[in-house]
Design a protein around this motif. Structure first.
Motif, PDB file in Angstrom:
ATOM      1  N   THR A  50      36.050  33.170  36.836  1.00 38.64           N
ATOM      2  CA  THR A  50      37.331  33.872  36.842  1.00 38.64           C
ATOM      3  C   THR A  50      37.552  34.525  35.484  1.00 38.64           C
ATOM      4  OG1 THR A  50      38.588  31.957  36.045  1.00 38.64           O
ATOM      5  CG2 THR A  50      38.359  32.213  38.444  1.00 38.64           C
ATOM      6  N   ALA A  60      40.808  38.225  37.960  1.00 46.72           N
ATOM      7  CA  ALA A  60      39.666  38.516  38.831  1.00 46.72           C
ATOM      8  C   ALA A  60      38.857  37.246  39.038  1.00 46.72           C
ATOM      9  CB  ALA A  60      38.785  39.602  38.222  1.00 46.72           C
ATOM     10  N   SER A  61      38.106  37.208  40.133  1.00 46.20           N
ATOM     11  CA  SER A  61      37.207  36.088  40.402  1.00 46.20           C
ATOM     12  C   SER A  61      36.006  36.591  41.190  1.00 46.20           C
ATOM     13  CB  SER A  61      37.925  34.976  41.182  1.00 46.20           C
ATOM     14  OG  SER A  61      38.364  35.437  42.447  1.00 46.20           O
ATOM     15  N   GLY A  62      34.935  35.791  41.169  1.00 44.99           N
ATOM     16  CA  GLY A  62      33.729  36.154  41.902  1.00 44.99           C
ATOM     17  C   GLY A  62      32.899  34.932  42.204  1.00 44.99           C
ATOM     18  N   VAL A  75      33.768  39.901  44.925  1.00 46.57           N
ATOM     19  CA  VAL A  75      34.585  40.162  43.746  1.00 46.57           C
ATOM     20  C   VAL A  75      36.000  40.411  44.245  1.00 46.57           C
ATOM     21  CG1 VAL A  75      34.953  41.587  41.691  1.00 46.57           C
ATOM     22  CG2 VAL A  75      32.639  41.315  42.616  1.00 46.57           C
ATOM     23  N   ARG A  76      36.956  39.679  43.675  1.00 48.98           N
ATOM     24  CA  ARG A  76      38.357  39.917  43.994  1.00 48.98           C
ATOM     25  C   ARG A  76      39.142  40.121  42.707  1.00 48.98           C
ATOM     26  NH1 ARG A  76      39.907  35.800  49.079  1.00 48.98           N
ATOM     27  NH2 ARG A  76      38.739  37.000  50.646  1.00 48.98           N
ATOM     28  N   TYR A  89      35.730  42.945  47.329  1.00 54.65           N
ATOM     29  CA  TYR A  89      34.455  43.672  47.393  1.00 54.65           C
ATOM     30  C   TYR A  89      33.331  42.682  47.672  1.00 54.65           C
ATOM     31  CZ  TYR A  89      30.599  46.681  45.785  1.00 54.65           C
ATOM     32  OH  TYR A  89      29.437  47.416  45.697  1.00 54.65           O
ATOM     33  N   THR A  91      29.147  41.720  47.781  1.00 52.97           N
ATOM     34  CA  THR A  91      27.814  41.966  47.241  1.00 52.97           C
ATOM     35  C   THR A  91      26.801  41.271  48.144  1.00 52.97           C
ATOM     36  OG1 THR A  91      27.947  40.014  45.822  1.00 52.97           O
ATOM     37  CG2 THR A  91      28.722  42.099  44.893  1.00 52.97           C
ATOM     38  N   VAL A  95      27.911  36.411  43.016  1.00 49.99           N
ATOM     39  CA  VAL A  95      28.469  36.982  41.788  1.00 49.99           C
ATOM     40  C   VAL A  95      28.556  35.864  40.754  1.00 49.99           C
ATOM     41  CG1 VAL A  95      30.493  38.044  40.727  1.00 49.99           C
ATOM     42  CG2 VAL A  95      29.731  38.788  42.983  1.00 49.99           C
ATOM     43  N   VAL A  98      32.524  37.676  36.282  1.00 49.80           N
ATOM     44  CA  VAL A  98      33.366  38.869  36.302  1.00 49.80           C
ATOM     45  C   VAL A  98      34.076  38.954  34.957  1.00 49.80           C
ATOM     46  CG1 VAL A  98      33.730  38.922  38.801  1.00 49.80           C
ATOM     47  CG2 VAL A  98      35.266  37.569  37.366  1.00 49.80           C
ATOM     48  N   SER A 109      31.334  43.247  37.325  1.00 52.12           N
ATOM     49  CA  SER A 109      30.802  42.055  37.966  1.00 52.12           C
ATOM     50  C   SER A 109      29.287  42.012  37.818  1.00 52.12           C
ATOM     51  CB  SER A 109      31.179  42.018  39.449  1.00 52.12           C
ATOM     52  OG  SER A 109      30.555  43.072  40.161  1.00 52.12           O
ATOM     53  N   LYS A 126      35.621  51.133  42.916  1.00 49.81           N
ATOM     54  CA  LYS A 126      34.276  51.164  42.356  1.00 49.81           C
ATOM     55  C   LYS A 126      33.989  52.542  41.786  1.00 49.81           C
ATOM     56  CE  LYS A 126      29.401  50.698  43.657  1.00 49.81           C
ATOM     57  NZ  LYS A 126      28.457  50.385  44.758  1.00 49.81           N
TER      58      LYS A 126
END
Length: 224
Positions: A50, A60-62, A75-76, A89, A91, A95, A98, A109, A126
């Motif tokens: 995060t 943000a977090s991933g 990715v948020r 988003y 991937t 991830v 981030v 990310s 993006k």
């Protein structure tokens, strides 16, 4: 979140022999420990990293979102005051990290590629992507200068890679192998983008001046 040997849920450590599927989330608290909001999902392994902007306005977090057979990372990004989701988003792999710029205008990310996002009209869009030059590589760690103009990452193939943000496009500026060999699992850049530190294998750590890294690729300080 998910660890290398145990999975921590609340205060209990559980063996990784158990299922990696569950409910995971991103949680925001104020300085008193009061939960302001949460964003949860049912998925695979969950949140790995995060970040929050320096001004506390954006978060943000991933991590991993779904497992076999349709593996996907995520990715948020959020309005850190309300928890409103500003980006969701996917991937094709996990991830690992981030990073937000100081003002939250840029988000980057690290997964199978570097993906750069910009805050436009209240949502993240993006703007560009950089894929490692080594086939089937993955980016383990990334950091960004406070203004979002420079990025440094380490990958599984053992490279340290400096990228410049050129109008939303991550552009390769310098690539060098980690001096100790092996990959780097942690890099950190100074807010002004003039220096970065990198961890290497066998207990080695390096401090780089960015200008010298660009010209010679050599660290200013090495320490084991």
């Amino acid at each position: 979140s998910y660890g290398g040997t145990t999975r921590y849920e609340g205060m209990q450590a559980k063996s990784t022999a158990e299922s990696s599927n569950g409910t995971f989330g991103t949680y925001c608290y104020d300085q008193t420990g009061r939960q302001l909001w949460k964003d949860e999902f049912t998925g695979y392994e969950g949140v790995y990293w995060t970040d929050i902007s320096t001004d506390g306005a954006y978060a943000a977090s991933g991590g991993w979102f779904s497992g076999s057979p349709n593996y996907a990372g995520f990715v948020r990004a959020f309005d850190a005051n309300t928890g409103q989701r500003l980006l969701d988003y996917r991937t094709t792999s996990r991830v690992n990290q981030v990073v937000l710029s100081a003002d939250g205008q840029w988000l980057v990310s690290a997964a199978e590629s570097v993906v750069l996002f910009k805050l436009v009209n209240g949502v993240y869009q993006k703007t560009g992507e950089f894929t490692p030059t080594t086939a089937n590589d993955s980016i383990t760690t990334i950091d960004m200068s406070a203004d979002g103009n420079w990025m440094i990452y380490g990958d599984y193939s053992g490279n340290l890679v400096l990228l410049a943000n050129k109008g939303g496009l991550p552009v390769l500026w310098k690539q060098m192998p980690v001096p100790s060999g092996g990959g780097s699992h942690c890099v950190r850049m100074t807010p002004d983008g003039r220096a970065f530190a990198a961890g290497g294998s066998q207990g080695n750590f390096y401090l780089y001046d960015v200008a010298t890294f660009i010209s010679t690729g050599q660290p200013a300080i090495s320490y084991q």
